[in-house]
Design a protein around this motif. Sequence first.
Motif, short mmCIF file in Angstrom:
data_model
loop_
_atom_site.label_atom_id
_atom_site.label_comp_id
_atom_site.label_asym_id
_atom_site.label_seq_id
_atom_site.Cartn_x
_atom_site.Cartn_y
_atom_site.Cartn_z
N PHE A 190 2.64 4.18 -7.76
CA PHE A 190 1.79 4.50 -8.94
C PHE A 190 1.05 5.96 -8.88
CE2 PHE A 190 -2.56 4.39 -10.65
CZ PHE A 190 -2.36 3.69 -11.72
N ASP A 191 0.61 6.42 -7.77
CA ASP A 191 -0.18 7.44 -7.47
C ASP A 191 0.60 8.76 -7.76
OD1 ASP A 191 -2.76 6.61 -7.08
OD2 ASP A 191 -2.92 8.34 -5.74
N PRO B 294 -7.02 13.89 -4.05
CA PRO B 294 -6.35 14.05 -2.48
C PRO B 294 -5.65 15.04 -2.51
CG PRO B 294 -5.65 11.93 -3.69
CD PRO B 294 -6.51 12.49 -4.42
N ASP B 295 -5.10 15.84 -3.56
CA ASP B 295 -4.56 17.11 -3.51
C ASP B 295 -5.55 18.17 -3.24
OD1 ASP B 295 -1.76 16.64 -3.67
OD2 ASP B 295 -2.06 15.98 -5.76
N VAL C 243 -4.46 2.52 -0.10
CA VAL C 243 -3.78 3.40 -0.13
C VAL C 243 -3.97 4.30 1.11
CG1 VAL C 243 -2.89 5.67 -1.43
CG2 VAL C 243 -3.26 3.29 -2.50
N VAL D 82 0.80 8.16 -12.29
CA VAL D 82 -0.42 9.23 -12.66
C VAL D 82 -0.11 10.44 -12.68
CG1 VAL D 82 -2.77 9.61 -12.28
CG2 VAL D 82 -1.93 7.29 -11.90
N ASP D 83 0.60 10.78 -11.50
CA ASP D 83 0.80 12.32 -11.46
C ASP D 83 2.03 12.83 -12.28
OD1 ASP D 83 -1.11 12.83 -9.55
OD2 ASP D 83 0.14 13.11 -7.83
N LYS E 95 -4.34 21.59 -10.75
CA LYS E 95 -4.62 20.30 -10.95
C LYS E 95 -5.94 19.86 -11.15
CE LYS E 95 -2.60 15.85 -9.47
NZ LYS E 95 -1.74 15.10 -8.16
N LYS F 24 -6.27 13.00 3.63
CA LYS F 24 -5.92 12.08 2.67
C LYS F 24 -6.27 10.77 2.88
CE LYS F 24 -2.10 13.80 -0.06
NZ LYS F 24 -0.56 13.68 -0.20
N LEU G 223 1.65 0.90 -4.15
CA LEU G 223 0.67 1.74 -4.70
C LEU G 223 0.64 3.16 -4.73
CD1 LEU G 223 -2.35 -0.78 -3.55
CD2 LEU G 223 -1.22 -0.61 -5.89
N TRP G 224 0.84 3.70 -3.48
CA TRP G 224 0.69 5.17 -3.36
C TRP G 224 1.88 5.97 -3.89
CZ3 TRP G 224 2.08 8.65 1.24
CH2 TRP G 224 1.86 9.77 0.88
N PHE H 84 -7.75 18.60 -14.84
CA PHE H 84 -8.14 17.29 -14.87
C PHE H 84 -9.57 17.59 -15.29
CE2 PHE H 84 -6.36 13.29 -13.29
CZ PHE H 84 -5.21 13.98 -12.71
N HIS I 125 -8.08 9.44 -10.27
CA HIS I 125 -8.32 10.06 -9.06
C HIS I 125 -7.45 11.05 -8.43
CE1 HIS I 125 -5.88 6.77 -8.48
NE2 HIS I 125 -5.30 7.34 -7.39
N THR I 126 -6.40 11.06 -9.26
CA THR I 126 -5.17 11.74 -8.21
C THR I 126 -5.46 13.12 -7.92
OG1 THR I 126 -3.78 12.17 -10.13
CG2 THR I 126 -3.49 9.99 -9.28
N PHE J 61 -10.68 5.52 -10.35
CA PHE J 61 -9.38 5.08 -10.65
C PHE J 61 -9.33 4.98 -12.20
CE2 PHE J 61 -6.32 1.87 -11.62
CZ PHE J 61 -5.29 1.95 -10.62
N PRO J 62 -8.35 5.45 -12.78
CA PRO J 62 -7.03 6.00 -12.38
C PRO J 62 -7.07 7.58 -12.44
CG PRO J 62 -6.68 5.20 -14.67
CD PRO J 62 -8.27 4.99 -14.19
N VAL K 31 0.71 13.90 -15.46
CA VAL K 31 0.08 14.82 -15.37
C VAL K 31 1.09 16.03 -15.29
CG1 VAL K 31 -1.38 16.33 -14.08
CG2 VAL K 31 -1.83 13.94 -14.09
N TYR L 11 -8.82 9.29 0.18
CA TYR L 11 -8.69 8.01 -0.62
C TYR L 11 -9.87 7.16 -0.46
CZ TYR L 11 -4.31 8.70 -2.73
OH TYR L 11 -3.32 9.30 -3.47
N ALA M 119 0.95 -1.14 -0.20
CA ALA M 119 -0.02 -0.17 0.02
C ALA M 119 0.78 1.24 0.10
CB ALA M 119 -1.03 -0.16 1.34
N ARG M 120 1.73 1.36 0.93
CA ARG M 120 2.69 2.29 0.98
C ARG M 120 3.69 2.62 -0.08
NH1 ARG M 120 3.84 1.87 6.14
NH2 ARG M 120 5.64 1.02 5.68
#
Lengths: 648, 596
Positions: A595-596, B314-315, B375, A600-601, B183, B384, A591-592, B187, B310-311, B307-308, A604, B388, A587-588
């Motif tokens: 992946f995140d 959280p921000d 997450v 993904v970011d 952001k 956060k 994934l986070w 999006f 979603h990022t 997903f995916p 972006v 999530y 998880a830590r």
Amino acid sequence: MLKAMILAPLVGAILLGTVGKRLGERLVGLIACLTVAVSAVCAYGAFYTKLLHAPVTGEGVRRVTETFGTWIQAGTFTADFGLTLDPLSGVMVLFITGVGLLIHIFATAYMHQDGGYARFFACMNLFMFAMLTLVLADNFLLMFVGWEGVGVCSYLLIGHYFTRDEAAAAAKKAFVYNRIGDFGVVLAVFLIFMKAGSINFAKVAEWAAAQPIETLGLAAVTAGGLTTIALLLFLGATGKSAQIPLFVWLPDAMAGPTPVSALIHAATMVTAGVYMLSRTSAIFVKSPTALVVVAIVGATTALIAATIAFGQNDIKKVLAYSTISQLGLMFMACGAGAFSAAMFHVTTHAFFKALLFLGAGSVIHGMHEEQDMRKMGGLKKYMPLTRLTMIAGWLAISGFPLLSGFFSKDEILWRTFGSSLLPVTLAKSLWFVGCATSFLTALYMTRMMVMTFEGDSRADHHEKAHTPHESPLMMTAPLFVLGFFAIVGGVLGIPEVLGGTNRFEHFLKPVLEVGGRGVEIAHVASNHSLELGLMGFSAFIALAGIGLGWVFFRKSPLWTAPPIVQAKYYIDEIYEAIVIRPLELVAREGLWKIFDLKIVDGLVNGAGWLTGVVGGLLRDMQSGFARGYAALIFVGALLVIGYFFFGI
Amino acid sequence: MSFGNVLLSAEPAKFFLGPIGILSIVMWLPLVGGLILAFFIDKRKTDLIRQFTTAWMGLSFLVSLPLALMWKGDVAGLQFIESYAWIPSIGAKYQVGVDGMALSLVLLTTLFGPIVALCSWSYIEKRCKEYYVLLLVMQSFMVAVFSSVDLFMFYVVFEVMLVPMYLLIGIWGGERRLYAAIKFFLFTLVGSVMMLLAMVQFYFTAPGVAVNHQKEVRQAAQVIAGNNAEMLRLIEDGLETARLAAIPRDADVIGADEAPLGTFNIFSLQAIGSARGAGNTPLIPLSLQLWLFAGFAIALAIKVPMFPFHTWLPDAHVEAPTAGSAILAGILLKIGTYGFLRFNFPMFPDAAQDPRVVKIFGTLAIIGIIYGSMVALAQKDMKKVIAYSSVAHMGTLMLSMFAFNPNGINGAVLQMLSHGVTSGALFIMIGVLYERRHTREISEYGGVVERMPAFATLFAIATMASVGLPLLNGFVGEFVGLRGVFEANIGWAFLATTGIILGAAYMLWLYQRVFLGPVTAKNAGLEDLKPREWAYLLPLVALMIILGVYPKPLVKLINGSTETIVRQMRPGYFAPAETKGEKVAETSVPAPGVKK
């Protein structure tokens, strides 16, 4: 009457939860006990008038129903707030309210001067509400309400001393392990609704009774039929009733106050799994596979927990493992199809285990919060009343002849031995495991009694300054009542072979044998000499265990178990290493962070030119409010519309 | 249709003050308040600004209550309809109205109004006046989104709404507020462009279908309108516009040269999209439907967020002020899921049910559930964790929706409302802690229950609601929704149900670390709830309990809308069981549309 039974403690809980803090200890205790007393009166009244002395209805089951109306109605799915009192829930409410009331009374003294007195009793009352909802519900979903409700109350009460880290962690652990079981229950309910078209217990039992018996084997597990349903339900039961593989939360739950351990983690909540299996016995008897799984899991848990008990020095932990072990025996009986024997043991166990826990609480109270048996010893001098009552509990759980535990445990062993629903060799092997467990039970319970009450005091110096003292009447009186039932409770089910009538079994029969596939013990039913012989054998192992333990542990009270036993076979550590740590790590780190934040970011943020261009636009717009933005949309829209106009 | 058993034809509820209907009043009242605030109140009188906004929001909520009180339960479809010309050349109209689903979301929005205003009192210190003006403006747009019956109007409001949200995050946010705001904007903007493309394409495709398949489209319109005569007239009106648009400009038909280019009426477009020709074939070819579906779906999936995509969430949550987070979680995310039910499903039913689409969305939803939960376990910031958890909850919601059956869609709508209440409340509660300690780091807390017992109790109830405990609001929607999923795909249900384990794990871990354990020195001075905080937390917590114990009126309110969607998508679903083998379990029950 059923409504009053469940609502009284709810009213108490709300009252104590909102204004309890301003009421003072006496009033809080009074309200808490009174509401449970109202429940108890309703329970005994309803039981007496509606179940014992009422004509049998057309279906052959005495039953009272009440409803608060519909809870959820969505599409074809309906769940009611419907309550049913029948012999099975009747037996449950009797000991829940009875033992519950005694424990409430005990707790008024035990929790004296506790900072969270009102909160404690609010939760205890709420628990009574949830537990009674669980057993009185007439459908799976309302039962699930109670099922989850008792879980939450257990969470709140284990975490009663919330400033202690281990209590907070234990509370969460209990809830999450229970949730793993709930996963099974929820899926089972979905499957039941899909197959049976209803979630009402009576209707589901009727449906199950009409189904053919499934085959024994792995294929049935994934077939989505009765076996799948049964195993999903059993997963739920292993969570709530602390069986392999989900039993590890119960010993930790001892971090809660002792009356909580007595009420929730010994007498009532943890037996909910056995209750649920009995409630759905019509499903289980149709699935030989599920029965085999239940019986084997139960027997294994019984044996393993019994051995771990030898490695424990905390008096409450010994009792916790003993509870897991006794629950294992009950599941073994369920697996053998002997649901009424299981329920009989649930009932007697409620008496003697509540007694033992409250007795342990009295000891802890008298020892000024000391729970380590290595620092006890010689308490018989200081706490004679507690000791006297605990002797009754000790002998009862050990299966001393003619005490309550003897009859119920013997019923389980005999029914398992002769079960017609299990393969013959398996039945006999399970009987042997059950006997071994019984022997070990007698042995480690004797160890506990000897370490606590016999010999000389092993308290270190500064503790010796506080002389242990006997507990007040409000604590010892409930012990005596429970002690009485621990001794004589067996009369409910004296087997025919001893000249009794086994009233317990006959009383429950109409509910437990809906499927018409009773638990007749086909191949050995009429063999009275065999039954008597086995009974004699189980009496012998009980006495042998007690005697051996008495001699051995008096001589060496500080005997230590092998390291692997003391480490509880490293089961917690194994779970931690193969499930919890990897999960957290993935998880830590995976994934986070990867992946995140990276992928993904990264996409972006990495589109730098886009960000630059649009960012520039955005900057300009920030001062211009909506105007600039609206203009942007307008231009964009024009372009697109223009494209469709002329481009196509 | 089967509504006819009781009322063959009925008029929906309505209430007008002169030319202005009650729904318009509910919608624009906050904006009027914003204008009053902007032009007539001195920006230095911060107390007055706060009180005015809160009172005005409260007034707007009270004004919205008659919508529920006057609601006619036995009439299908839209009520409180208003229709005025707006931009005749393209056929865009000012058309508003709410069905049961939209009404429930409108009420949720108006309820949130006074709550978010009240919870900002001490949080917002700089540029007070602008902040409250934006809150009021935002409020109007949110009501408008759920009340629009015209696609053009919906789109305009949907887009314009981004601006106040962007500013709320960008001006009053935390340290990285600009990054988060941009952001968020990026999006959503990317999605919106896709949606606009699909919208325009559909707008130009629809007239051809309307004119060539009049009978089929009219049948579809009847399915949508049920017994609602006014709604049927409204749809017919839109269809007539579309038919005229299809006639060549130079044809010798009166009015043809002045006719609009097409219709934007959402339900007329639904009728055209869901109409079926001979042999149950779609009138709009599947290949085109898939493109249109994708255009809407991308925009909405970003909003949800799935997903995916979603990022940004959280921000945005972490940087947004408390009220911004609450609005975002409580209302804005629901626009995405609402959009799926309003546009994607009924307009492009074949694309929605295309096995490839179903597989993609099912997979993404399940990944979202497990991924979001895991997450959430790894987070160090309280906001956060909740952000999530929203990803996970939205996964369950989307999955329920894609079951395409009444339970699934009912459950999805119930989840929209309950997640709105619960997550909004959780964000507001985190704000309560933040105002005291100015940090959201979980490790900074511990033992809070000792100092703030009342607050800890409310937080515990919200935690349990989020975890899906029976008798609290979260359970009903999730259970009913997952039941629907189970009916559609057992494997999905199996995977999705793991969410109940993981959900308990991260929420209780959060609770343990923040509230339990020994009190640290830093937390020793915490004060329990003040009256103002009680005032905005209690309604939310009360709602959690009420909706959990007595969800019946709410289910009844939304049931009509969700069944209509199923009828549009699966004409055979409610047919007798003999012809539908898969529905054996439902045989003994009358078709749910039939009033008993």
